[in-house]
Design a protein around this motif. Structure first.
Motif, PDB file in Angstrom:
ATOM      1  N   UNK A   1     121.967  29.610  -1.940  1.00 41.95           N
ATOM      2  CA  UNK A   1     120.976  29.591  -0.871  1.00 41.95           C
ATOM      3  C   UNK A   1     121.157  30.685   0.172  1.00 41.95           C
ATOM      4  N   UNK A   2     122.373  31.191   0.358  1.00 43.16           N
ATOM      5  CA  UNK A   2     122.629  32.091   1.489  1.00 43.16           C
ATOM      6  C   UNK A   2     122.706  33.562   1.093  1.00 43.16           C
ATOM      7  N   UNK A   3     123.463  33.877   0.081  1.00 43.76           N
ATOM      8  CA  UNK A   3     123.709  35.268  -0.276  1.00 43.76           C
ATOM      9  C   UNK A   3     122.417  35.942  -0.719  1.00 43.76           C
ATOM     10  N   UNK A   4     122.018  36.984  -0.014  1.00 38.60           N
ATOM     11  CA  UNK A   4     120.812  37.725  -0.363  1.00 38.60           C
ATOM     12  C   UNK A   4     119.528  36.984  -0.076  1.00 38.60           C
ATOM     13  N   UNK A   5     119.609  35.886   0.679  1.00 40.83           N
ATOM     14  CA  UNK A   5     118.423  35.090   0.971  1.00 40.83           C
ATOM     15  C   UNK A   5     118.050  34.124  -0.130  1.00 40.83           C
ATOM     16  N   UNK A   6     118.891  34.048  -1.155  1.00 38.84           N
ATOM     17  CA  UNK A   6     118.641  33.151  -2.278  1.00 38.84           C
ATOM     18  C   UNK A   6     118.829  33.855  -3.599  1.00 38.84           C
ATOM     19  N   UNK A   7     119.612  33.269  -4.478  1.00 36.54           N
ATOM     20  CA  UNK A   7     119.867  33.852  -5.794  1.00 36.54           C
ATOM     21  C   UNK A   7     119.967  32.743  -6.839  1.00 36.54           C
ATOM     22  N   UNK A   8     119.675  33.114  -8.075  1.00 35.50           N
ATOM     23  CA  UNK A   8     120.004  32.289  -9.224  1.00 35.50           C
ATOM     24  C   UNK A   8     121.123  33.018  -9.957  1.00 35.50           C
ATOM     25  N   UNK A   9     122.282  32.397 -10.005  1.00 34.10           N
ATOM     26  CA  UNK A   9     123.460  33.004 -10.616  1.00 34.10           C
ATOM     27  C   UNK A   9     123.833  32.237 -11.874  1.00 34.10           C
ATOM     28  N   UNK A  10     124.434  32.940 -12.811  1.00 35.59           N
ATOM     29  CA  UNK A  10     124.893  32.299 -14.026  1.00 35.59           C
ATOM     30  C   UNK A  10     126.253  32.827 -14.426  1.00 35.59           C
ATOM     31  N   UNK A  11     127.120  31.928 -14.859  1.00 37.47           N
ATOM     32  CA  UNK A  11     128.473  32.276 -15.272  1.00 37.47           C
ATOM     33  C   UNK A  11     128.689  31.763 -16.691  1.00 37.47           C
ATOM     34  N   UNK A  12     128.990  32.669 -17.619  1.00 37.85           N
ATOM     35  CA  UNK A  12     129.244  32.261 -18.991  1.00 37.85           C
ATOM     36  C   UNK A  12     130.624  31.636 -19.089  1.00 37.85           C
ATOM     37  N   UNK A  13     130.862  30.942 -20.185  1.00 36.89           N
ATOM     38  CA  UNK A  13     132.149  30.276 -20.385  1.00 36.89           C
ATOM     39  C   UNK A  13     133.304  31.258 -20.283  1.00 36.89           C
ATOM     40  N   UNK A  14     133.127  32.445 -20.841  1.00 36.71           N
ATOM     41  CA  UNK A  14     134.202  33.440 -20.779  1.00 36.71           C
ATOM     42  C   UNK A  14     134.415  33.958 -19.366  1.00 36.71           C
ATOM     43  N   UNK A  15     133.354  33.861 -18.519  1.00 36.23           N
ATOM     44  CA  UNK A  15     133.501  34.261 -17.120  1.00 36.23           C
ATOM     45  C   UNK A  15     134.412  33.309 -16.364  1.00 36.23           C
TER      46      UNK A  15
END
Length: 348
Positions: free
Chosen positions: A307-321
């Motif tokens: 909600x905060x970083x950049x005014x709102x983001x959709x982030x995704x992290x793969x299993x290897x991440x």
């Protein structure tokens, strides 16, 4: 009828969502083919829109459902009825929209209004659904005293033509994220690092009354929790940490594998040790106020509404991440103004 628009997904590389590398645990069989469905639904508190990231085709696409109201938070998709539940903070009610599958196949298709609850809510946040039971977490101040924490769960029953308020459960903690684990309702205790568990929620909490959780435990290492999701197939629980609400770079999330055994082994009032979890946090993660989380059981990707970083983001992290924890860069990073809740749906 709802006006919709279709946008090609220019900001997301298709490989980020569905491809795998040599050091990735995912196999080619994990990648959805063109007959499978895989969608991420994201609500916005700034526009009221529901953004749909559709990964069922070779090139992922972004579509926008212009749901009614200027602010929505809380989303769930029901496969059997092809129905999207959206919690409206503008009208303080739950609304549904019909024909989602047809719309994904043809964006010219006009989504229809479904059913709506009465305007019972005051400050709705997240939604959880278990069969015909629909629960909305509402963080309005119940007693009017800012010095005491409280919140409510509005419990609705769903039929083909109605969403009817069954009862309201008041609790002595501030509420936010909720999810079902089998018949148990898991609820974050906002402003803390605690998790409240309400066993057999639909059957045991039927009165409009103030109730106590069956068990409350502390998730060690979290500063202030907000988002929560549980995946039954992998027995994985994920909870987010927004850190300070005033900062946009101090957030994180915790992954708890073998969650059932670990939760059962932690007694009421005790802590789940940090050593039994994996924490992801740091400047590279772009996590500041991660307010919601979803889990893709097939690829084990974790999606975050930031909600905060950049005014709102959709982030995704793969299993290897994320499997080793630490300060890792997300595989997926999309700007989305006001992103506040999300739900992942897939069909094999």
């Amino acid at each position: 009828m709802k006006k919709t628009k279709f946008i090609y997904l220019g900001l997301i590389a298709a490989a980020s969502f569905v491809s795998c590398s040599d050091d990735d645990d995912n196999s080619a069989s994990d990648i959805p083919d063109e007959t499978d469905r895989a969608e991420l639904y994201v609500t916005s508190g700034n526009t009221g829109n529901v953004t749909v990231y559709d990964f069922s085709t070779e090139t992922p696409m972004e579509q926008t459902i212009q749901a009614s109201g200027s602010s929505n938070e809380g989303v769930y998709y029901e496969e059997d009825s092809d129905e999207l539940y959206v919690v409206s903070r503008s009208s303080n009610q739950v609304k549904t929209y019909m024909g989602i599958e047809y719309f994904l196949e043809d964006p010219a298709f006009e989504i229809e209004d479904g059913i709506s609850s009465s305007s019972d809510l005051e400050s709705p946040r997240k939604i959880a659904v278990d069969d015909n039971i629909v629960v909305v977490a509402d963080n309005a101040d119940v007693d009017g005293n800012d010095s005491t924490d409280d919140g409510r769960f509005f419990v609705y029953t769903k039929t083909a033509d109605a969403l009817t308020l069954r009862n309201v459960v008041t609790v002595d903690f501030a509420v936010w994220g909720i999810t079902f684990k089998d018949d148990h309702l898991l609820a974050v205790v906002d402003k803390t690092s605690d998790l409240a568990i309400f066993e057999n929620f639909a059957a045991n909490f039927t009165a409009t009354a103030t109730e106590m959780a069956t068990k409350t435990i502390t998730i060690e290492g979290i500063n202030r929790t907000h988002g929560i999701t549980y995946d039954d197939d992998n027995d994985v629980l994920v909870m987010t940490d927004i850190g300070s609400a005033d900062l946009d770079d101090d957030g994180g999330f915790h992954v708890i594998t073998d969650a059932t055994a670990k939760l059962n082994a932690t007694a009421d009032g005790e802590s789940l040790a940090l050593g039994d979890q994996t924490r992801i946090a740091g400047a590279s993660t772009m996590l500041g106020n991660p307010v919601d989380v979803a889990f893709d059981e097939e690829t084990r990707t974790i999606f975050i509404a930031e909600a905060a970083n950049g005014g709102g983001r959709v982030l995704g992290f793969s299993n290897s991440d994320y499997e080793a924890g630490g300060d890792v860069e997300p595989s997926i990073n999309n700007l989305l103004s006001g992103a506040n809740s999300l739900y992942f749906h897939e069909e094999d």
